[in-house]
Design an enzyme around this catalytic site. Structure first.
Site, mmCIF file in Angstrom:
data_model
loop_
_atom_site.group_PDB
_atom_site.id
_atom_site.type_symbol
_atom_site.label_atom_id
_atom_site.label_comp_id
_atom_site.label_asym_id
_atom_site.label_seq_id
_atom_site.Cartn_x
_atom_site.Cartn_y
_atom_site.Cartn_z
ATOM 1 N N GLY A 298 3.041 0.683 6.682
ATOM 2 C CA GLY A 298 2.401 0.417 7.968
ATOM 3 C C GLY A 298 3.316 0.552 9.164
ATOM 4 N N TYR B 140 0.819 -1.226 0.000
ATOM 5 C CA TYR B 140 0.000 0.000 0.000
ATOM 6 C C TYR B 140 0.846 1.266 0.000
ATOM 7 C CZ TYR B 140 -3.840 -3.165 0.554
ATOM 8 O OH TYR B 140 -4.738 -4.166 0.322
ATOM 9 N N VAL C 31 15.878 -5.983 -1.445
ATOM 10 C CA VAL C 31 16.846 -4.976 -0.987
ATOM 11 C C VAL C 31 17.492 -5.453 0.309
ATOM 12 C CG1 VAL C 31 17.067 -2.619 -0.093
ATOM 13 C CG2 VAL C 31 15.690 -3.065 -2.140
ATOM 14 N N GLU D 81 10.793 -5.255 -5.621
ATOM 15 C CA GLU D 81 9.863 -6.119 -4.876
ATOM 16 C C GLU D 81 10.459 -7.528 -4.758
ATOM 17 O OE1 GLU D 81 6.805 -6.114 -3.181
ATOM 18 O OE2 GLU D 81 7.390 -8.229 -2.967
ATOM 19 N N GLU E 129 -14.271 -8.966 12.946
ATOM 20 C CA GLU E 129 -14.815 -9.299 11.640
ATOM 21 C C GLU E 129 -15.400 -10.699 11.702
ATOM 22 O OE1 GLU E 129 -11.090 -9.204 9.338
ATOM 23 O OE2 GLU E 129 -11.673 -11.104 8.442
ATOM 24 N N GLY F 107 -8.112 -9.941 3.133
ATOM 25 C CA GLY F 107 -9.554 -10.113 3.019
ATOM 26 C C GLY F 107 -10.255 -8.949 2.351
ATOM 27 N N HIS G 83 -2.093 -8.150 11.086
ATOM 28 C CA HIS G 83 -2.014 -6.691 11.002
ATOM 29 C C HIS G 83 -0.777 -6.146 11.719
ATOM 30 C CE1 HIS G 83 -6.749 -6.759 10.832
ATOM 31 N NE2 HIS G 83 -6.211 -7.190 9.719
ATOM 32 N N GLY H 22 0.516 -6.978 0.504
ATOM 33 C CA GLY H 22 -0.580 -7.579 1.258
ATOM 34 C C GLY H 22 -1.901 -7.582 0.515
ATOM 35 N N ASN I 6 -9.333 -2.990 10.610
ATOM 36 C CA ASN I 6 -8.363 -3.502 9.634
ATOM 37 C C ASN I 6 -7.595 -2.311 9.058
ATOM 38 O OD1 ASN I 6 -11.091 -4.762 9.724
ATOM 39 N ND2 ASN I 6 -9.944 -6.480 8.916
ATOM 40 N N MET J 122 -11.030 -6.082 3.296
ATOM 41 C CA MET J 122 -11.904 -5.214 4.105
ATOM 42 C C MET J 122 -11.316 -3.814 4.188
ATOM 43 S SD MET J 122 -12.881 -7.812 7.168
ATOM 44 C CE MET J 122 -13.881 -6.658 8.093
HETATM 45 P P1 FDA Z 1 2.801 -4.666 2.533
HETATM 46 O O1 FDA Z 1 3.141 -5.800 3.416
HETATM 47 O O2 FDA Z 1 1.468 -4.643 1.879
HETATM 48 O O3 FDA Z 1 3.893 -4.546 1.368
HETATM 49 C C1 FDA Z 1 5.264 -4.651 1.593
HETATM 50 C C2 FDA Z 1 5.918 -5.216 0.346
HETATM 51 O O4 FDA Z 1 7.330 -5.087 0.459
HETATM 52 C C3 FDA Z 1 5.649 -6.710 0.145
HETATM 53 O O5 FDA Z 1 5.217 -6.927 -1.169
HETATM 54 C C4 FDA Z 1 6.998 -7.366 0.424
HETATM 55 O O6 FDA Z 1 7.209 -8.549 -0.331
HETATM 56 C C5 FDA Z 1 7.965 -6.278 0.021
HETATM 57 N N1 FDA Z 1 9.272 -6.349 0.702
HETATM 58 C C6 FDA Z 1 9.507 -6.576 2.014
HETATM 59 N N2 FDA Z 1 10.829 -6.525 2.265
HETATM 60 C C7 FDA Z 1 11.448 -6.259 1.087
HETATM 61 C C8 FDA Z 1 12.810 -6.095 0.699
HETATM 62 N N3 FDA Z 1 13.810 -6.166 1.594
HETATM 63 N N4 FDA Z 1 13.085 -5.862 -0.615
HETATM 64 C C9 FDA Z 1 12.086 -5.778 -1.534
HETATM 65 N N5 FDA Z 1 10.773 -5.930 -1.213
HETATM 66 C C10 FDA Z 1 10.461 -6.155 0.082
HETATM 67 N N6 FDA Z 1 -5.970 -5.353 6.110
HETATM 68 C C11 FDA Z 1 -7.162 -4.730 5.890
HETATM 69 O O7 FDA Z 1 -7.235 -3.500 5.983
HETATM 70 N N7 FDA Z 1 -8.259 -5.480 5.548
HETATM 71 C C12 FDA Z 1 -8.231 -6.839 5.454
HETATM 72 O O8 FDA Z 1 -9.248 -7.471 5.140
HETATM 73 C C13 FDA Z 1 -6.984 -7.498 5.721
HETATM 74 N N8 FDA Z 1 -6.889 -8.864 5.701
HETATM 75 C C14 FDA Z 1 -5.652 -9.483 5.801
HETATM 76 C C15 FDA Z 1 -5.535 -10.857 5.635
HETATM 77 C C16 FDA Z 1 -4.284 -11.470 5.635
HETATM 78 C C17 FDA Z 1 -4.167 -12.950 5.454
HETATM 79 C C18 FDA Z 1 -3.111 -10.666 5.825
HETATM 80 C C19 FDA Z 1 -1.748 -11.270 5.835
HETATM 81 C C20 FDA Z 1 -3.228 -9.295 6.011
HETATM 82 C C21 FDA Z 1 -4.488 -8.699 6.009
HETATM 83 N N9 FDA Z 1 -4.619 -7.317 6.153
HETATM 84 C C22 FDA Z 1 -5.855 -6.716 5.997
HETATM 85 C C23 FDA Z 1 -3.446 -6.466 6.450
HETATM 86 C C24 FDA Z 1 -2.929 -5.692 5.232
HETATM 87 O O9 FDA Z 1 -2.756 -6.549 4.126
HETATM 88 C C25 FDA Z 1 -1.585 -5.018 5.603
HETATM 89 O O10 FDA Z 1 -1.839 -4.146 6.700
HETATM 90 C C26 FDA Z 1 -0.990 -4.221 4.464
HETATM 91 O O11 FDA Z 1 -0.727 -5.037 3.348
HETATM 92 C C27 FDA Z 1 0.305 -3.518 4.886
HETATM 93 O O12 FDA Z 1 0.660 -2.597 3.872
HETATM 94 P P2 FDA Z 1 2.153 -2.070 3.746
HETATM 95 O O13 FDA Z 1 2.190 -1.079 2.644
HETATM 96 O O14 FDA Z 1 2.613 -1.624 5.090
HETATM 97 O O15 FDA Z 1 3.053 -3.329 3.387
#
Ligand code: FDA
Length: 501
Positions: free
Chosen positions: A469, A15, A244, A35, A356, A114, A441, A109, A479, A116
């Site tokens: 995040g 995000y 990275v 990525e 939820e 999900g 989360h 993520g 969420n 939501m």
């Molecule tokens: P996010 O984790 O999305 O992205 C980080 C990216 O950086 C990843 O693609 C990762 O691979 C990459 N990365 C990491 N280290 C790296 C490196 N060293 N070099 C290169 N790339 C790297 N939230 C919500 O609001 N509603 C919902 O319904 C749900 N449901 C849910 C279900 C499940 C199973 C999970 C696991 C999570 C949820 N969430 C959720 C949470 C939500 O998905 C989460 O809060 C966000 O994806 C976080 O967004 P970020 O931008 O912080 O990082």
């Protein structure tokens, strides 16, 4: 390629990273994204990009030889199975006392969650981030985030009759019996598409047990929204399967030197590359960004990063629980995997809880009601660099989930009492009621206004920013991804206005 110079490099495509990339490319600035996961654009031998939850294969997990399901037991027996090790879409990252689930791939993520799309109560947002102008968030940035994400709402009339939401209707009416309020929650999954799935006129995805290992159709994940819009500017490049590993001030001139490993789908390092960038945005997620920055500080590559880097990590009070219903309260054999109802007890002064009503997509009737509860857990953990292992540890303690269990039990004990029902004790272990050893989360680790300035700038290192995040202090009350997106929208607007010119 190694040796390249780019104006802006964004680490991670979740995000925070996706918002940053879109707004910069729209402002005319070329962006290179890195990525570690795959691009998830090519179907496997079964014609599908992602596998479902009933038949997980290598695509399901990031480099594991066995699945590591959140609901890991059933009827007293472990439920996991062997899979080939592959750079799959869901990572279950293990720390000493918790497992953190995260998406891996272009879209982060958004590929596994999900969907939501929930905006927190304004008074709670003001409590967690008092330095941020809530008027601007609620009038400008939350609406902008929801529009960019494609959040939409289920048609209540369709919901009321749809067989695939039987579980949500049962969960709502039982919560009502116990005196709790339930609410509809928006989702980024396309509800018009889901209606076609149920009608039989489109291939099934949410109705085919697809979610935490990816959705083949219907889900408006970031690769279809923010990242697609950024790519349409012609100024975006994405390097998937590149991780990275180091960022430090460039030896010559200004900017930063960024080292990355190129991986194959077995997780092997096939090349190591170094590029320079004028500006670097960390969007690797709460865990990814915190691990990188703590390592850079404590190995001397970015020694002036503040002590607050690595601190303030929380699990959004996550805890999961299942209840056993009577035979006369079936939850449905066909369940839509996208939740649309929440039990809203956040106003409770002692035990705030937003739960939820989750699907249990077994493809058969099991009379189980499953919930992911979000509670106000005050415990916060710290990431520390471990020179012995070269890795990063997280200080979270197993006992720290107790406040979450207490708050969730306040809701579900009352529902059980009203219904004369009991908890399932066979889903998270043997005679274990609460799923409290994993997190969906993860939040915090580089908290806004503590580890960064009020817009994500890292102090002491002009041109380094945090955008994901990790900025949020461990809790959002709902969420989190809409809040992560909205905060990234707010921050990048300020950064474009002041730091590019
Ligand atoms: P996010 O984790 O999305 O992205 C980080 C990216 O950086 C990843 O693609 C990762 O691979 C990459 N990365 C990491 N280290 C790296 C490196 N060293 N070099 C290169 N790339 C790297 N939230 C919500 O609001 N509603 C919902 O319904 C749900 N449901 C849910 C279900 C499940 C199973 C999970 C696991 C999570 C949820 N969430 C959720 C949470 C939500 O998905 C989460 O809060 C966000 O994806 C976080 O967004 P970020 O931008 O912080 O990082």
């Amino acid at each position: 390629s190694s040796g390249d110079h780019v104006p802006v490099l964004v680490v991670g495509t979740g995000y925070g990273g996706a918002v940053t990339a879109l707004r910069l490319t729209q402002a005319g600035i070329p962006v290179a994204m890195v990525e570690m996961g795959q691009s998830w654009s090519t179907p496997g031998s079964d014609g599908k990009i992602f596998c479902n939850m009933l038949k997980p294969d290598g695509r399901a997990y990031w480099l594991r030889t066995e699945t590591d399901q959140p609901v890991s037991y059933f009827l007293g027996a472990p439920y996991n199975k062997s899979i080939p090790s592959y750079t799959g879409v869901l990572d279950s990252e293990h720390f000493a006392n918790t497992r953190v689930y995260q998406g891996r791939g272009v879209g982060g993520g958004s590929l596994v969650n999900g969907g939501m799309a929930v905006v927190p109560k304004r008074w709670y947002f003001e409590e967690i981030l008092p330095q941020v102008d809530a008027d601007a968030m609620y009038n400008v940035y939350y609406p902008r985030a929801n529009a960019g994400l494609g959040a939409n709402s289920v048609d209540p009339a369709w919901y009321n009759s749809a067989s695939c939401y039987q579980y949500a209707r049962v969960g709502s009416s039982q919560a009502g019996d116990a005196g709790f309020n339930t609410v509809f929650v928006p989702n980024v999954y396309s509800f018009p598409y889901m209606q076609r799935e149920l009608a039989g006129s489109a291939p099934r995805s949410a109705l085919a047990s697809e979610v935490i290992y990816g959705n083949n159709y219907g889900k408006q994940s970031l690769d279809k929204t923010y990242l697609a819009a950024a790519a349409a500017t012609g100024r975006l490049s994405i390097s998937p399967l590149h991780k990275v590993t180091a960022v430090s001030p460039a030896a010559v001139g200004s900017g930063y030197s960024v080292t990355m490993e190129q991986l194959d789908t077995g997780g092997n390092v096939v090349a190591v590359k170094t590029v320079t960038a004028d500006k670097v945005f960390f969007g690797a997620g709460s865990v990814g960004t915190s691990k990188l920055l703590v390592t850079m500080r404590d190995t001397g590559l970015l020694p002036d990063l503040p002590a607050a880097v690595g601190q303030g990590w929380g699990n959004n009070g996550n805890v999961m629980v299942g209840r056993a219903n009577y035979l006369w309260a079936p939850t449905g054999g066909l369940q839509a995997c996208m939740p649309v109802r929440g039990i809203d007890n956040w106003a409770d002064p002692t035990y705030p809880c937003f739960a939820e009503i989750s699907p249990f997509p077994a493809g058969t009737e099991l009379w189980i009601s499953l919930y992911l509860a979000i509670t106000k857990n005050p415990n916060r953990a710290t990431f520390t660099y471990n020179p012995g292992t070269g890795g990063v540890d997280l200080s979270w303690q197993a006992s720290w989930t107790q406040p979450s269990i207490t708050a969730a039990a306040n809701v579900f004990d009352r529902i059980n009492k009203a219904e004369g029902t009991i908890y399932r004790t066979d889903l998270f272990g043997v005679y274990k009621t609460w799923g409290d050893d994993f997190v969906y989360h993860p939040l915090g680790g580089c908290v806004l206004g503590k580890a960064t300035d009020l817009y994500g700038r890292l102090p002491g290192y002009p041109g380094l920013y945090v955008t994901d995040g990790s900025l949020i202090p461990g809790s959002t009350g709902v969420n989190p991804f809409v809040t992560i997106t909205a905060l990234a929208e707010r921050n990048i607007e300020n950064v474009i206005a002041n730091d590019f010119g």
